[in-house]
Design a protein around this motif. Structure first.
Motif, PDB file in Angstrom:
ATOM      1  N   LEU A  36      35.065  39.873  33.946  1.00  0.00           N
ATOM      2  CA  LEU A  36      35.468  40.998  34.792  1.00  0.00           C
ATOM      3  C   LEU A  36      34.322  41.985  35.005  1.00  0.00           C
ATOM      4  O   LEU A  36      34.103  42.461  36.121  1.00  0.00           O
ATOM      5  CB  LEU A  36      36.678  41.712  34.188  1.00  0.00           C
ATOM      6  N   ILE A  37      33.566  42.265  33.961  1.00  0.00           N
ATOM      7  CA  ILE A  37      32.453  43.222  34.097  1.00  0.00           C
ATOM      8  C   ILE A  37      31.374  42.660  35.017  1.00  0.00           C
ATOM      9  O   ILE A  37      30.826  43.380  35.865  1.00  0.00           O
ATOM     10  CB  ILE A  37      31.894  43.583  32.712  1.00  0.00           C
ATOM     11  N   LEU A  38      31.078  41.376  34.883  1.00  0.00           N
ATOM     12  CA  LEU A  38      30.081  40.751  35.759  1.00  0.00           C
ATOM     13  C   LEU A  38      30.527  40.806  37.214  1.00  0.00           C
ATOM     14  O   LEU A  38      29.742  41.137  38.103  1.00  0.00           O
ATOM     15  CB  LEU A  38      29.843  39.304  35.342  1.00  0.00           C
ATOM     16  N   ALA A  80      35.350  32.303  38.627  1.00  0.00           N
ATOM     17  CA  ALA A  80      34.862  33.671  38.791  1.00  0.00           C
ATOM     18  C   ALA A  80      33.378  33.756  38.444  1.00  0.00           C
ATOM     19  O   ALA A  80      32.601  34.423  39.130  1.00  0.00           O
ATOM     20  CB  ALA A  80      35.661  34.637  37.929  1.00  0.00           C
ATOM     21  N   LEU A  81      32.970  33.060  37.386  1.00  0.00           N
ATOM     22  CA  LEU A  81      31.557  33.060  36.999  1.00  0.00           C
ATOM     23  C   LEU A  81      30.693  32.420  38.074  1.00  0.00           C
ATOM     24  O   LEU A  81      29.652  32.976  38.457  1.00  0.00           O
ATOM     25  CB  LEU A  81      31.379  32.322  35.677  1.00  0.00           C
ATOM     26  N   VAL A  85      27.849  34.397  40.281  1.00  0.00           N
ATOM     27  CA  VAL A  85      26.430  34.004  40.299  1.00  0.00           C
ATOM     28  C   VAL A  85      25.989  33.728  41.734  1.00  0.00           C
ATOM     29  O   VAL A  85      24.890  34.131  42.144  1.00  0.00           O
ATOM     30  CB  VAL A  85      26.202  32.783  39.375  1.00  0.00           C
ATOM     31  N   ALA A  86      26.833  33.069  42.515  1.00  0.00           N
ATOM     32  CA  ALA A  86      26.504  32.830  43.923  1.00  0.00           C
ATOM     33  C   ALA A  86      26.371  34.148  44.677  1.00  0.00           C
ATOM     34  O   ALA A  86      25.480  34.305  45.522  1.00  0.00           O
ATOM     35  CB  ALA A  86      27.575  31.956  44.573  1.00  0.00           C
ATOM     36  N   SER A  87      27.216  35.116  44.352  1.00  0.00           N
ATOM     37  CA  SER A  87      27.138  36.422  45.001  1.00  0.00           C
ATOM     38  C   SER A  87      25.834  37.134  44.658  1.00  0.00           C
ATOM     39  O   SER A  87      25.217  37.768  45.520  1.00  0.00           O
ATOM     40  CB  SER A  87      28.330  37.277  44.580  1.00  0.00           C
ATOM     41  N   ILE A  88      25.413  37.031  43.413  1.00  0.00           N
ATOM     42  CA  ILE A  88      24.147  37.648  43.007  1.00  0.00           C
ATOM     43  C   ILE A  88      22.980  36.996  43.730  1.00  0.00           C
ATOM     44  O   ILE A  88      22.075  37.678  44.230  1.00  0.00           O
ATOM     45  CB  ILE A  88      23.975  37.566  41.476  1.00  0.00           C
ATOM     46  N   ILE A  89      22.980  35.670  43.816  1.00  0.00           N
ATOM     47  CA  ILE A  89      21.893  34.959  44.490  1.00  0.00           C
ATOM     48  C   ILE A  89      21.866  35.308  45.975  1.00  0.00           C
ATOM     49  O   ILE A  89      20.806  35.590  46.544  1.00  0.00           O
ATOM     50  CB  ILE A  89      22.031  33.438  44.263  1.00  0.00           C
ATOM     51  N   ILE A  90      23.039  35.317  46.610  1.00  0.00           N
ATOM     52  CA  ILE A  90      23.111  35.673  48.037  1.00  0.00           C
ATOM     53  C   ILE A  90      22.659  37.110  48.242  1.00  0.00           C
ATOM     54  O   ILE A  90      21.917  37.419  49.186  1.00  0.00           O
ATOM     55  CB  ILE A  90      24.527  35.443  48.581  1.00  0.00           C
TER      56      ILE A  90
END
Length: 110
Positions: A36-38, A80-81, A85-90
């Motif tokens: 959730l925090i991530l 969710a993980l 991670v895909a959201s961070i990369i994008i």
């Protein structure tokens, strides 16, 4: 009437140890991993549809865990993980592209 269907209360015998800890026979709940925090931190990345989906998966994972569906919670937590991670990369790609375009077209100001 359905009186035969009702079971009478069963009295425990004095030889049974009712005061012992039965936690060894019960299954312990697995640890909650909803990330959730991530997923909340990914909401600051400029990939809004993707990080909202990660947040929804994380909340669904927590709800499944608290309802007792541990396998579903684990599956949704992994989703969710992966989406976070895909959201961070994008988001990093979008920031890199915007900065590159901005600083390469800035020569007309000099």
């Amino acid at each position: 009437m359905a009186l035969g269907v009702l079971k009478p209360p069963v009295k425990s015998s004095l030889t049974e140890n009712n005061f012992c800890d039965n936690s060894s026979t019960e299954e312990k709940e697995p640890q909650l991993k909803s990330y959730l925090i991530l997923t909340m931190l990914t909401c600051f990345c400029p990939a809004y549809p993707v990080n909202i989906i990660a947040l929804v998966y994380s909340i669904m994972s927590r709800n499944s865990y608290y309802n007792g569906d541990y396998d579903g919670s684990r599956r949704l937590g992994k989703n969710a993980l992966y989406v976070a991670v895909a959201s961070i990369i994008i988001g990093l790609l979008v920031i890199t592209i915007i900065c590159t375009v901005h600083f390469t077209t800035m020569n007309h100001w000099v």
